[in-house]
Design an enzyme around this catalytic site. Structure first.
Site, short mmCIF file in Angstrom:
data_model
loop_
_atom_site.label_atom_id
_atom_site.label_comp_id
_atom_site.label_asym_id
_atom_site.label_seq_id
_atom_site.Cartn_x
_atom_site.Cartn_y
_atom_site.Cartn_z
N LYS B 117 17.44 -76.95 11.80
CA LYS B 117 17.12 -76.40 10.63
C LYS B 117 18.15 -75.29 10.15
O LYS B 117 18.21 -74.83 9.15
CB LYS B 117 15.54 -75.86 10.45
CG LYS B 117 14.81 -77.21 10.41
CD LYS B 117 13.23 -76.74 10.15
CE LYS B 117 12.66 -77.98 9.69
NZ LYS B 117 11.31 -77.13 9.20
N LYS B 158 9.15 -70.48 11.58
CA LYS B 158 9.39 -71.95 11.58
C LYS B 158 10.14 -72.19 12.74
O LYS B 158 11.20 -71.27 13.44
CB LYS B 158 10.31 -72.42 10.26
CG LYS B 158 9.70 -72.16 9.06
CD LYS B 158 10.30 -73.03 8.06
CE LYS B 158 9.27 -73.07 6.74
NZ LYS B 158 9.99 -73.52 5.49
N GLY B 165 5.22 -78.80 10.40
CA GLY B 165 3.97 -77.85 10.56
C GLY B 165 3.80 -77.05 11.97
O GLY B 165 3.24 -76.30 12.30
N HIS B 208 5.93 -78.67 -3.28
CA HIS B 208 6.84 -79.28 -2.51
C HIS B 208 7.53 -80.52 -3.76
O HIS B 208 7.07 -81.26 -4.11
CB HIS B 208 6.11 -80.09 -1.47
CG HIS B 208 7.15 -81.02 -0.70
ND1 HIS B 208 7.47 -80.93 0.89
CD2 HIS B 208 8.00 -81.90 -1.12
CE1 HIS B 208 8.38 -81.70 1.10
NE2 HIS B 208 8.56 -82.31 0.20
N GLU B 275 14.67 -81.49 0.66
CA GLU B 275 13.56 -81.02 0.32
C GLU B 275 13.52 -79.44 0.08
O GLU B 275 14.13 -78.62 0.44
CB GLU B 275 12.43 -80.98 1.60
CG GLU B 275 12.24 -82.49 1.70
CD GLU B 275 11.09 -82.50 2.98
OE1 GLU B 275 10.56 -83.67 2.84
OE2 GLU B 275 10.80 -81.65 3.79
N GLU B 289 14.68 -78.36 3.84
CA GLU B 289 15.45 -79.13 4.80
C GLU B 289 15.83 -80.64 4.41
O GLU B 289 15.41 -80.89 3.28
CB GLU B 289 14.23 -79.27 5.91
CG GLU B 289 13.18 -80.30 5.67
CD GLU B 289 12.24 -80.62 6.87
OE1 GLU B 289 11.50 -79.66 7.44
OE2 GLU B 289 12.26 -81.63 7.46
N ASN B 291 16.09 -84.39 5.00
CA ASN B 291 15.61 -85.53 5.89
C ASN B 291 16.48 -86.58 5.99
O ASN B 291 16.81 -87.08 4.87
CB ASN B 291 14.29 -86.14 5.31
CG ASN B 291 12.90 -84.99 5.50
OD1 ASN B 291 13.17 -84.48 6.40
ND2 ASN B 291 12.28 -85.02 4.83
N ARG B 293 16.99 -89.84 6.31
CA ARG B 293 16.33 -91.08 6.52
C ARG B 293 15.83 -91.60 5.38
O ARG B 293 15.90 -90.88 4.47
CB ARG B 293 15.64 -91.21 7.69
CG ARG B 293 14.17 -90.08 7.19
CD ARG B 293 12.95 -90.44 7.96
NE ARG B 293 11.93 -89.69 7.28
CZ ARG B 293 11.74 -88.42 7.43
NH1 ARG B 293 12.31 -87.72 8.03
NH2 ARG B 293 10.58 -87.87 6.73
N VAL B 296 9.09 -92.47 3.39
CA VAL B 296 7.95 -93.17 3.24
C VAL B 296 7.90 -93.51 1.46
O VAL B 296 7.57 -94.38 1.14
CB VAL B 296 6.48 -92.49 3.94
CG1 VAL B 296 5.34 -93.35 3.31
CG2 VAL B 296 6.61 -92.63 5.26
#
Lengths: 151, 455
Positions: B117, B158, B165, B208, B275, B289, B291, B293, B296
């Site tokens: 990150k 973080k 989390g 978010h 994000e 951040e 992701n 990939r 979902v």
């Protein structure tokens, strides 16, 4: 295998549920387990589980047309990989049909990305059948070698 | 299409989704499953199944060597990792590169560049993307305190090595920060094997929002609009929407540009998500951040854009640049996804694996269910508890929400406890209907009163 937790039994039952096995018999330390998908089925005599893994699952079911005697034990693949009968190309195989083995006898290698895992007989007895061709891909839990345990 | 046969190294609905997408492109499919999943729906539909290892993920889905060996030994020229498990491990992508198997995802270099990150924040800064004021790596609670005094409270710790989390502690004053710092470092060490922390300004009321992109690997990056995933419990998303209806049009355009600029700067390849936190009161967004990939919640972006992101992933991995330009992609209507979990909200969200004795998903116009469940299927105890994704699409948000509520009411599951009762109540709440949400709403506003009798 010092302590069997409820979680382990649960895991075993899940594996049984999702498998195509009809019965599962298991004896570990103080635990004896028999499950069957046939209503009213009862356990025959328990097969001694051999200490050094692989899992010596009781009646080797699948291969052939049911001609395998019930008390023969199948040595199974610990994970997916490539099956090798000999330590190196051209070398004599670890075991031959008719050969007597001890639980600690090496029977084959399973290779995953150049990492070789030795598979042991897990039981004292006589090799009756080698079920896989050299260099073939095998899957987790696939029977590799059939052994007739010593009486 | 440059590919012939693809190995799918995953389970559940995403494995089934990839098997079907690959087949629609004329590819052969090999499913690499654990012993617990050898009779899954994906296993039935794939051309071939190989069992990697026993049920626990460590001995099957999480073993990169096993997965790549399976791909090579079954003659696959591509490997799709799905989401979760090994999907964001640079080591898997690198192994594929070395073995000449096309990884359906970013290069190992890109995964590394965005996976850490702090490294990702450096990239974002270089690309001119807005970030919450944040520190570099912190050595001690004292260093954290000094930095917090500089940027002002509240702050959040973080973990550099990962999200979800873990390693996150919100501190509103100096004492809370000093007390929380070691706990956060410990949590990060346990979760990621690396206790490195940094500090960010904490946005009290944030949404978010995230942008779906597909990079072509040559510097071109297409985006498929944004999603709003503010409905979360413990940083786990529960309901996702597209578009993010709370964003003003100008902010939306800047958000898309920020995501594209960031990933174009590393010539990102394949599907990814950037994000952001959106501060509603100030109308400002901050990079969080990347992701690396497929996620979902990708179906809500598919519903509004009409694109099939999984087939796009396979095409890009096969070296075929899709015949698609940014001007061809536009958003239509509104889509909402609800995650159906085998968890019992009445018992502290306890996972409830078991045999599904009744399975009647809803259907109808604008209703899509992505699931590998069926009547008689077993929800195994070893993996994530998600059993289905219910996705609805309608011309606007109010109609999409109405459709979602009807579909949730019609969804029948027996044999395992699910979060359906909770979802039905959440989607009836005035705050959800009016879209007055933030990432803490579910935990701070809704859950404290959930299950209590109405006055």
């Amino acid at each position: 295998m010092s302590e069997i937790k409820p979680r382990d039994v649960e895991a075993l039952l899940e594996i049984f549920e999702t498998s195509d096995w009809r019965e599962m018999k298991l004896k570990l330390d103080g635990l004896e387990l028999f499950v069957s998908k046939t209503p009213g089925a009862r356990p025959a005599a328990f097969v001694e589980a051999a200490p050094p893994a692989p899992v010596a699952a009781a009646p080797a079911a699948k291969p052939g047309g049911g001609t395998t005697p019930d008390h023969w034990v199948s040595v199974r693949a610990p994970n997916l990989g490539t099956f090798y009968r000999a330590p190196k190309p051209g070398a004599p195989p670890f075991v031959k049909v008719g050969q007597h083995v001890e639980p600690t006898t090496e029977v084959c290698l399973i290779e995953v990305m150049k990492l070789f895992t030795t598979v042991f007989a897990g039981v004292a007895g006589t090799v009756r059948q080698v079920l896989v061709e050299d260099t073939e891909l095998v899957e987790f839990d696939q029977p590799l070698v059939l052994i007739e345990p010593d009486a | 299409m440059g590919l012939r046969r693809v190995l799918i190294a995953n389970r559940g609905e995403i494995a089934l989704r990839v098997v079907r997408a690959a087949k629609s492109l004329g590819l052969e499919t090999v499913l690499a499953a654990s012993a617990a999943d050898r009779d899954s729906l994906a296993a039935r539909e794939a051309d071939r199944v190989v069992v990697l290892g026993p049920a626990p993920a460590r001995a099957s889905y999480l073993n990169a060597d096993l997965v790549v060996h399976a791909a090579k030994a079954t003659g696959c020229d591509a490997l799709h990792p799905g989401y979760g498990f090994l999907s964001e491990r640079a080591a898997l992508a690198r192994l594929c590169e070395e073995q000449g198997v096309a990884f359906v995802g970013p290069t190992s270099q890109s995964i590394e560049a965005v996976g850490d990150k702090l490294a990702a924040r450096r990239l974002a800064r270089a690309a001119g993307v807005a970030m919450t004021p944040g520190s570099a790596k912190l050595e001690s609670a004292e260093a954290a305190l000094a930095f917090a005094r500089e940027i002002g409270f509240p702050v959040v710790t973080k973990a550099s090595a990962g999200g979800g989390g873990r390693g996150m502690v919100v501190a509103r004053d100096a004492r809370a920060l000093v007390e929380g710092f070691e706990r956060a470092a410990q949590e990060a060490r346990e979760a990621f094997g690396d206790g490195t922390l940094y500090l960010e300004r904490y946005v009290e009321r944030a949404r978010h929002v995230e942008v779906q992109v597909v990079g072509l690997g040559d510097g071109r990056v297409l985006h498929f609009g944004e999603r709003d995933c503010s409905m979360q419990r413990r940083y786990q998303k529960m309901i996702e929407e597209a578009p993010a209806a709370a964003l003003p049009a100008a902010t939306r355009a800047r958000l898309h540009k920020a995501a594209v600029d960031l990933l174009a700067s590393i010539k990102y390849r394949n599907a990814g998500t950037v994000e952001f936190l959106y501060d509603v009161e100030c109308d400002k967004f901050y990079f969080m951040e990347v992701n690396a990939r497929i996620q979902v919640e990708h179906p809500v972006s598919e519903m509004i854009s009409g694109a099939d992101l999984i087939t796009l992933q396979l095409e890009v991995a096969g070296g075929v640049a899709p015949a698609l330009a940014q001007r061809d992609i536009s958003a239509h209507g509104h889509a909402v996804e609800a995650r159906i979990l085998a968890e019992d909200p009445a018992r502290g969200f306890l996972p409830s694996p078991g045999r599904v004795t009744r399975w009647r998903p809803p259907h109808g116009e604008g209703v899509r269910v992505d699931s590998a469940m069926f009547e008689g299927a077993l929800v195994p105890p070893y993996y994530d508890s998600m059993i289905a994704k219910l996705i609805v699409h309608a011309p606007d948000r109010p109609r999409a929400v109405a459709r979602l509520r009807e579909a949730l009411a019609a969804f029948e599951v027996e044999g395992v406890a699910t979060n359906l009762p909770l979802l039905r109540e959440v989607t009836a709440h005035p705050d959800f209907l009016d879209n007055r949400l933030d990432t803490r709403w579910l935990e701070n506003v809704f859950l404290p009163h959930y299950g209590q009798p109405r006055e």
